[in-house]
Scaffold this motif. Structure first.
Motif, PDB file in Angstrom:
ATOM      1  N   ALA A 243       0.832  -1.209   0.000  1.00 52.29           N
ATOM      2  CA  ALA A 243       0.000   0.000   0.000  1.00 52.29           C
ATOM      3  C   ALA A 243       0.864   1.255   0.000  1.00 52.29           C
ATOM      4  O   ALA A 243       0.550   2.244  -0.675  1.00 52.29           O
ATOM      5  CB  ALA A 243      -0.940   0.005   1.211  1.00 52.29           C
ATOM      6  N   ASP A 244       1.972   1.211   0.726  1.00 62.58           N
ATOM      7  CA  ASP A 244       2.878   2.348   0.771  1.00 62.58           C
ATOM      8  C   ASP A 244       3.517   2.589  -0.591  1.00 62.58           C
ATOM      9  O   ASP A 244       3.682   3.736  -1.028  1.00 62.58           O
ATOM     10  CB  ASP A 244       3.950   2.118   1.830  1.00 62.58           C
ATOM     11  N   HIS A 245       3.890   1.516  -1.286  1.00 66.34           N
ATOM     12  CA  HIS A 245       4.430   1.657  -2.640  1.00 66.34           C
ATOM     13  C   HIS A 245       3.381   2.255  -3.572  1.00 66.34           C
ATOM     14  O   HIS A 245       3.692   3.117  -4.403  1.00 66.34           O
ATOM     15  CB  HIS A 245       4.877   0.293  -3.176  1.00 66.34           C
TER      16      HIS A 245
ATOM     17  N   ALA B 165       5.372   0.021 -11.930  1.00 70.03           N
ATOM     18  CA  ALA B 165       5.797   1.403 -11.737  1.00 70.03           C
ATOM     19  C   ALA B 165       6.505   1.575 -10.400  1.00 70.03           C
ATOM     20  O   ALA B 165       7.515   2.276 -10.300  1.00 70.03           O
ATOM     21  CB  ALA B 165       4.599   2.344 -11.824  1.00 70.03           C
ATOM     22  N   ALA B 166       5.994   0.944  -9.358  1.00 68.43           N
ATOM     23  CA  ALA B 166       6.605   1.054  -8.023  1.00 68.43           C
ATOM     24  C   ALA B 166       8.031   0.517  -8.033  1.00 68.43           C
ATOM     25  O   ALA B 166       8.926   1.078  -7.392  1.00 68.43           O
ATOM     26  CB  ALA B 166       5.765   0.299  -7.002  1.00 68.43           C
TER      27      ALA B 166
ATOM     28  N   ALA C 159      12.220   3.618  -8.323  1.00 68.86           N
ATOM     29  CA  ALA C 159      13.171   3.711  -7.200  1.00 68.86           C
ATOM     30  C   ALA C 159      14.349   4.615  -7.559  1.00 68.86           C
ATOM     31  O   ALA C 159      14.883   5.329  -6.719  1.00 68.86           O
ATOM     32  CB  ALA C 159      13.660   2.325  -6.805  1.00 68.86           C
ATOM     33  N   ASP C 160      14.786   4.571  -8.825  1.00 65.36           N
ATOM     34  CA  ASP C 160      15.876   5.423  -9.303  1.00 65.36           C
ATOM     35  C   ASP C 160      15.266   6.488 -10.198  1.00 65.36           C
ATOM     36  O   ASP C 160      14.925   6.235 -11.354  1.00 65.36           O
ATOM     37  CB  ASP C 160      16.895   4.579 -10.084  1.00 65.36           C
TER      38      ASP C 160
ATOM     39  N   LEU D 154      13.277   8.447 -15.493  1.00 67.11           N
ATOM     40  CA  LEU D 154      12.964   9.501 -16.447  1.00 67.11           C
ATOM     41  C   LEU D 154      13.652   9.271 -17.781  1.00 67.11           C
ATOM     42  O   LEU D 154      13.062   9.457 -18.850  1.00 67.11           O
ATOM     43  CB  LEU D 154      13.367  10.859 -15.869  1.00 67.11           C
ATOM     44  N   SER D 155      14.905   8.857 -17.719  1.00 66.44           N
ATOM     45  CA  SER D 155      15.656   8.586 -18.944  1.00 66.44           C
ATOM     46  C   SER D 155      15.038   7.438 -19.730  1.00 66.44           C
ATOM     47  O   SER D 155      14.897   7.495 -20.954  1.00 66.44           O
ATOM     48  CB  SER D 155      17.114   8.263 -18.596  1.00 66.44           C
ATOM     49  N   PHE D 156      14.635   6.389 -19.022  1.00 69.71           N
ATOM     50  CA  PHE D 156      14.039   5.211 -19.675  1.00 69.71           C
ATOM     51  C   PHE D 156      12.705   5.579 -20.338  1.00 69.71           C
ATOM     52  O   PHE D 156      12.459   5.228 -21.500  1.00 69.71           O
ATOM     53  CB  PHE D 156      13.828   4.111 -18.636  1.00 69.71           C
ATOM     54  N   ILE D 157      11.851   6.312 -19.632  1.00 70.06           N
ATOM     55  CA  ILE D 157      10.552   6.711 -20.185  1.00 70.06           C
ATOM     56  C   ILE D 157      10.741   7.535 -21.448  1.00 70.06           C
ATOM     57  O   ILE D 157      10.098   7.308 -22.475  1.00 70.06           O
ATOM     58  CB  ILE D 157       9.740   7.489 -19.138  1.00 70.06           C
ATOM     59  N   THR D 158      11.647   8.513 -21.366  1.00 73.60           N
ATOM     60  CA  THR D 158      11.876   9.399 -22.514  1.00 73.60           C
ATOM     61  C   THR D 158      12.455   8.635 -23.697  1.00 73.60           C
ATOM     62  O   THR D 158      12.043   8.834 -24.843  1.00 73.60           O
ATOM     63  CB  THR D 158      12.824  10.535 -22.098  1.00 73.60           C
TER      64      THR D 158
END
Length: 433
Positions: free
Chosen positions: A305-307, A331-332, A336-337, A342-346
């Motif tokens: 739940a926290d994740h 996604a959780a 973590a990094d 962000l680099s991977f998504i882009t």
């Protein structure tokens, strides 16, 4: 306008107050958000153990900004700082500190750090705006006396609120229960019978953990009541037999719902789809873990739940009212990094990662389409649109990608799963400001 603060009643002091301190107060009010972020960043650096998660950071940002706006208003009016009532969000943090077992000395240290940051800002403004050395000296003397009187009175009131709450809490069974929860979550308590007795909640059952939170406290101070009601409503929806509630601060509570038998898949799936839960007030958000059994299950479902809450918080306004771990597990794991994510998504999504709503809708349609094994009809059912609309959006999404999703199916699916968290990941952390 009557001047309440005695040191500011002299004619020369009134002039400096009017020409230097009052404009400074207006600028402080306009800069309150940025100044609060800088103050909280300093607090995080000095006392990181008091900021275990984003929720604690957020509630301190809200409280600090409210205090700065109040401080600016009273300076503009040349009011007496010793007569100021503290904002509800500030008192809420003082009370919740008791339940989180934050030492009073550490709480007072937070206020002194904030005072230091505010004084540095005021000093720079006065030095820059005072017309000559004489006005500068008067301005600094007035501001110093006023700020120290304000902080001294504020700390007295915070300490009083803390002690009243602590005395009441220590006399209640809530203290015993809260200590038991902390030991269970830290994996220090492994005896189910003893844990059940301390909690007054049978841990040898099936549990679903959840966290309910809001972004800021309500003016009426009824935040905890609304959060507890939300978890009770969720428990009713899931068919739980018993419920355990545990405070996580002034803006969040954790809860566990239990049954002797397993929770039914249809009810869990309905919650996972984001179906409305009657009784959850606007502004309240809920993160839900998977069901588990016994002490280990109780710990694991809370962690899940926290994740889920972390992912939902990063998604911001795009986040659903209810976020289930089963829907955001990938996604959780991925966020973590931050920089790597962000680099991977882009890299994988390219133009499809744009932040505008139209492109985001295309990306989420493609995500559902892939989750449903490329079935137009099932994707359309989930999205409540026509299958042809799904086809059209998928075609547009692939055009933005510049390739078929079959080319690197897994990378695209993972990047899409993490995309809703991108706005929160892209925002600078308070310590980077």
């Amino acid at each position: 306008m009557e001047v309440e603060w005695p040191p500011a009643r002299e004619p020369s002091a009134q002039r400096v107050w009017r020409e230097v301190l009052r404009p400074m107060a207006a600028q402080m009010r306009a800069s309150a958000k940025d100044l609060a972020q800088r103050a909280v960043a300093r607090m995080q650096t000095e006392l990181p153990e008091l900021f275990p998660d984003l929720q604690n950071v957020q509630e301190n940002l809200v409280s600090t900004e409210a205090s700065l706006r109040q401080l600016a208003q009273i300076i503009e009016l040349a009011g007496d700082p010793r007569q100021v009532e503290l904002p509800p969000s500030t008192l809420a943090i003082a009370r919740s500190a008791v339940h989180r077992q934050v030492a009073l000395a550490d709480l007072m240290r937070l206020y002194r750090l904030a005072q230091e940051r505010v004084w540095q800002w005021m000093f720079a403004h006065i030095v820059d705006k005072a017309s000559d050395a004489a006005d500068q000296a008067v301005g600094l003397d007035l501001a110093t006396g006023w700020l120290f009187a304000y902080v001294d009175e504020a700390m007295v009131r915070v300490e009083r609120a803390y002690e009243v709450e602590r005395d009441a809490w220590l006399r209640s069974a809530a203290a015993v229960r809260a200590a038991a929860v902390e030991e269970i979550l830290a994996d220090r308590e492994r005896n189910e019978q003893r844990a059940s007795k301390r909690l007054r909640y049978d841990v040898n059952r099936r549990h679903v953990g959840a966290i309910a939170w809001v972004e800021q406290a309500s003016e009426g101070g009824e935040t905890h009541a609304a959060l507890g009601e939300a978890l009770t409503a969720l428990a009713h929806t899931l068919g739980a037999e018993t419920t355990l509630i545990h405070s996580l601060g002034s803006l969040a509570v954790a809860g566990w719902m239990s049954r002797r038998d397993s929770f039914t898949s249809d009810k869990l799936d309905a919650v996972g789809r984001g179906d409305r839960v009657p009784g959850v007030k606007p502004g309240v958000r809920i993160a839900v873990g998977e069901q588990g059994r016994g002490l280990e299950g109780l710990r694991r479902t809370h962690l899940e739940a926290d994740h889920a809450r972390r992912v939902a918080s990063l998604a911001g306004p795009r986040g659903a009212t209810i976020t289930c771990y089963r829907s955001v597990a990938v996604a959780a794991l991925g966020i973590a990094d931050r920089d790597h994510t962000l680099s991977f998504i882009t890299r994988v999504l390219g133009p499809l990662a744009a932040d505008d709503e139209a492109t985001f809708r295309l990306a989420m349609t493609l995500s559902v389409y892939l989750d449903e094994n490329r079935s137009r009809s099932r994707a359309a059912e989930r999205l409540m649109v026509h299958p042809n609309t799904v086809s059209y959006r998928v075609h547009q999404a692939e055009a933005l990608l510049g390739r078929s999703v079959a080319t690197d199916f897994l990378d695209v699916q993972v990047a899409l799963a993490m995309l809703p968290a991108r706005p929160g990941l892209a925002r600078p952390r308070p310590d980077e400001l």
